[in-house]
Design a protein around this motif. Structure first.
Motif, PDB file in Angstrom:
ATOM      1  N   VAL A 137       0.841  -1.209   0.000  1.00 33.81           N
ATOM      2  CA  VAL A 137       0.000   0.000   0.000  1.00 33.81           C
ATOM      3  C   VAL A 137       0.868   1.248   0.000  1.00 33.81           C
ATOM      4  O   VAL A 137       0.596   2.218  -0.710  1.00 33.81           O
ATOM      5  CB  VAL A 137      -0.959  -0.009   1.205  1.00 33.81           C
ATOM      6  CG1 VAL A 137      -1.652   1.348   1.345  1.00 33.81           C
ATOM      7  CG2 VAL A 137      -2.000  -1.110   1.050  1.00 33.81           C
ATOM      8  N   TRP A 140       2.010   2.332  -3.350  1.00 35.87           N
ATOM      9  CA  TRP A 140       1.027   2.788  -4.337  1.00 35.87           C
ATOM     10  C   TRP A 140       1.233   4.239  -4.754  1.00 35.87           C
ATOM     11  O   TRP A 140       0.787   4.646  -5.824  1.00 35.87           O
ATOM     12  CB  TRP A 140      -0.383   2.608  -3.784  1.00 35.87           C
ATOM     13  CG  TRP A 140      -0.896   1.214  -3.964  1.00 35.87           C
ATOM     14  CD1 TRP A 140      -0.185   0.128  -4.371  1.00 35.87           C
ATOM     15  CD2 TRP A 140      -2.224   0.753  -3.727  1.00 35.87           C
ATOM     16  NE1 TRP A 140      -0.985  -0.976  -4.403  1.00 35.87           N
ATOM     17  CE2 TRP A 140      -2.244  -0.634  -4.015  1.00 35.87           C
ATOM     18  CE3 TRP A 140      -3.391   1.365  -3.297  1.00 35.87           C
ATOM     19  CZ2 TRP A 140      -3.397  -1.399  -3.894  1.00 35.87           C
ATOM     20  CZ3 TRP A 140      -4.542   0.594  -3.172  1.00 35.87           C
ATOM     21  CH2 TRP A 140      -4.545  -0.763  -3.473  1.00 35.87           C
ATOM     22  N   ARG A 143       2.528   4.493  -8.118  1.00 38.06           N
ATOM     23  CA  ARG A 143       1.873   3.745  -9.189  1.00 38.06           C
ATOM     24  C   ARG A 143       0.806   4.571  -9.911  1.00 38.06           C
ATOM     25  O   ARG A 143       0.288   5.559  -9.381  1.00 38.06           O
ATOM     26  CB  ARG A 143       1.242   2.466  -8.623  1.00 38.06           C
ATOM     27  CG  ARG A 143       2.275   1.456  -8.168  1.00 38.06           C
ATOM     28  CD  ARG A 143       1.605   0.186  -7.656  1.00 38.06           C
ATOM     29  NE  ARG A 143       2.612  -0.859  -7.411  1.00 38.06           N
ATOM     30  CZ  ARG A 143       2.979  -1.740  -8.301  1.00 38.06           C
ATOM     31  NH1 ARG A 143       2.431  -1.733  -9.510  1.00 38.06           N
ATOM     32  NH2 ARG A 143       3.889  -2.659  -8.023  1.00 38.06           N
ATOM     33  N   GLU A 147      -3.398   0.940 -11.217  1.00 41.25           N
ATOM     34  CA  GLU A 147      -2.726  -0.071 -10.404  1.00 41.25           C
ATOM     35  C   GLU A 147      -2.995   0.092  -8.912  1.00 41.25           C
ATOM     36  O   GLU A 147      -2.470  -0.672  -8.102  1.00 41.25           O
ATOM     37  CB  GLU A 147      -1.218  -0.014 -10.665  1.00 41.25           C
ATOM     38  CG  GLU A 147      -0.832  -0.313 -12.111  1.00 41.25           C
ATOM     39  CD  GLU A 147       0.659  -0.189 -12.341  1.00 41.25           C
ATOM     40  OE1 GLU A 147       1.260   0.754 -11.786  1.00 41.25           O
ATOM     41  OE2 GLU A 147       1.214  -1.035 -13.056  1.00 41.25           O
ATOM     42  N   ARG A 148      -3.793   1.069  -8.542  1.00 41.92           N
ATOM     43  CA  ARG A 148      -4.082   1.310  -7.129  1.00 41.92           C
ATOM     44  C   ARG A 148      -5.523   1.778  -6.986  1.00 41.92           C
ATOM     45  O   ARG A 148      -6.170   2.136  -7.965  1.00 41.92           O
ATOM     46  CB  ARG A 148      -3.133   2.362  -6.545  1.00 41.92           C
ATOM     47  CG  ARG A 148      -3.111   3.678  -7.311  1.00 41.92           C
ATOM     48  CD  ARG A 148      -2.047   4.616  -6.764  1.00 41.92           C
ATOM     49  NE  ARG A 148      -1.861   5.784  -7.604  1.00 41.92           N
ATOM     50  CZ  ARG A 148      -2.582   6.894  -7.542  1.00 41.92           C
ATOM     51  NH1 ARG A 148      -3.574   6.974  -6.671  1.00 41.92           N
ATOM     52  NH2 ARG A 148      -2.332   7.911  -8.341  1.00 41.92           N
ATOM     53  N   VAL A 152      -8.144   2.510   0.472  1.00 39.47           N
ATOM     54  CA  VAL A 152      -7.590   1.185   0.774  1.00 39.47           C
ATOM     55  C   VAL A 152      -7.383   1.055   2.274  1.00 39.47           C
ATOM     56  O   VAL A 152      -7.148   2.037   2.982  1.00 39.47           O
ATOM     57  CB  VAL A 152      -6.254   0.952   0.027  1.00 39.47           C
ATOM     58  CG1 VAL A 152      -5.178   1.927   0.523  1.00 39.47           C
ATOM     59  CG2 VAL A 152      -5.773  -0.484   0.174  1.00 39.47           C
TER      60      VAL A 152
END
Length: 434
Positions: A137, A140, A143, A147-148, A152
């Protein structure tokens, strides 16, 4: 100086002051308990992935698998319209936007699960998975959006005696690793499952407070969702409704109430064949949740279906029709979020959400424009309805169902102006998008 009115009155000037003094405590209580919606983006769904399965490419993999299913079983707008019984013109816009969403941002909210989907493991194994999840995480930030997920976090084990220590440790490992890797992400979400007593919520608040104090974080930085999946979370042993007491016990940290379809149904004795989001027991629970959360800033999420779109084309289409109907049903009841358990649920999640907002676009735009321009139309809307209309359009913009250009052209209003109409009646409005 404003000239005093000369109309006749009866009350002495002291009466208003006396009433104000008598209601001062009530005024403060309204401000505290009912600050209104926070005005931030609410994801349309939450995807649950077991802690040992979560990987760096989970979001992209789900997007690719969902897109592959769409291309195999509804490759164009006409086939999507036929499967889901959509208007062909509407289906064209929906199909195009769903495809783009699955490429650009396939998952809006991802919960890394250390509860039912993960099970009981040796301590060393769960420690390692929680630390690994935090490291992924934390990475991320580097990214692309495909991709994320904007939101989260983890679902820890509940705070019942049997698994309490393990749940607390997993929370500690995950948060500590995140902080050591650079800090808590803006879209961090934690889920506390199987809550039965308000005291368990208060215990979660204490854990958040102690972590913040230990690391000198701002008070209230860490919030959490309460999962409603036991009968005791709706009606306590004393015969009193429980959800409002849980929100109160959260002391401003509760961000959402999530309905747990299968645990709650089983708790109420519903047989497996009839456990569903549209069962009367589910409707009762969610109605109680909705009323308890109204005005508090705590959002609602519906549950999930366990019917997966796998197998033959007929089986996939049948599962899609069921999921699409359930999502539309939730949206009509103002449950704007739900759970998705399989990549194959993503096409119909977004198809249902996008069709819902696109079908209502012209009517909502015309009514909010009439309200803003103070012109009389077929419907005479009040401020509360203007708030709902602008909120509808903003939700559509946030998820990608609507475009800012088309909303601006139809309403004559900017996003900032729409946000002004959607602002809660009480408290300050803070807008943030991860």
């Amino acid at each position: 100086m404003t000239q005093a009115s000369t109309v006749a009155t009866t009350f002495a000037s002291s009466v208003s002051r006396e009433v104000g003094a008598a209601l001062a405590a009530v005024d403060a209580e309204l401000e505290r308990r009912y600050p209104g919606d926070p005005g931030t983006r609410q994801p349309v769904h939450t995807v649950y992935v077991p802690g040992d399965v979560f990987a760096a490419d989970t979001v992209r993999t789900w997007g690719r698998e969902a897109l592959a299913l769409l291309e195999r079983h509804a490759p164009d707008a006409a086939s999507l319209a036929q499967v889901l019984d959509l208007d062909r013109g509407l289906a064209a816009a929906v199909h195009e936007r769903v495809r783009a969403k699955l490429v650009r941002e396939p998952i809006e909210d991802l919960r890394i699960d250390f509860e039912d989907g993960y099970g009981n493991r040796p301590d060393a194994e769960e420690d390692a998975d929680a630390a690994r999840a935090a490291a992924l995480v934390a990475g991320w930030a580097e990214r692309e959006s495909a991709e994320r997920a904007p939101y989260v976090g983890i679902r820890l084990k509940c705070l019942e005696a049997e698994v309490r220590d393990r749940g607390i440790r997993t929370l500690d490992v995950f948060l500590t690793a995140l902080l050591n890797a650079g800090g808590l992400p803006s879209g961090l979400v934690l889920t506390l499952p199987k809550v039965t007593y308000a005291e368990q919520v208060a215990a979660m608040v204490r854990l958040c407070e102690q972590f913040e104090q230990a690391h000198r974080l701002p008070g209230g930085r860490i919030g959490f969702e309460i999962q409603i999946e036991t009968s005791q979370s709706i009606l306590g042993g004393d015969g009193r409704a429980t959800v409002a007491r849980m929100i109160e016990a959260a002391d401003g940290r509760a961000t959402g109430l999530h309905y747990g379809t299968f645990d709650y149904s089983a708790c109420c004795g519903v047989s497996a064949a009839h456990q569903s989001m549209d069962h009367p027991a589910a409707d009762h629970a969610k109605a109680v949740m909705q009323v308890a959360a109204a005005g508090t800033g705590v959002r609602l999420s519906d549950g999930s279906t366990n019917v997966l779109p796998v197998g033959s084309r007929e089986q996939v289409h049948d599962a899609w029709r069921l999921h699409h109907r359930l999502v539309r049903r939730s949206l009509a009841r103002a449950y704007y979020q739900g759970w998705d358990m399989h990549p194959g649920h993503l096409p119909t999640r977004y198809a249902a959400v996008y069709a819902f907002y696109r079908e209502g676009l012209e009517s909502a735009a015309d009514r909010i424009a009439a309200y803003a321009q103070q012109r009389t139309g077929e419907v005479l809307d009040e401020p509360a309805t203007a708030k709902a209309l602008s909120g509808f359009l903003l939700r559509g913009l946030d998820c990608g169902a609507l475009g800012e250009d088309e909303v601006g052209a139809l309403t004559g209003l900017s996003r900032t102006e729409l946000e002004g109409f959607a602002a809660p009646r009480r408290g300050a409005l803070t807008l943030s998008h991860p």
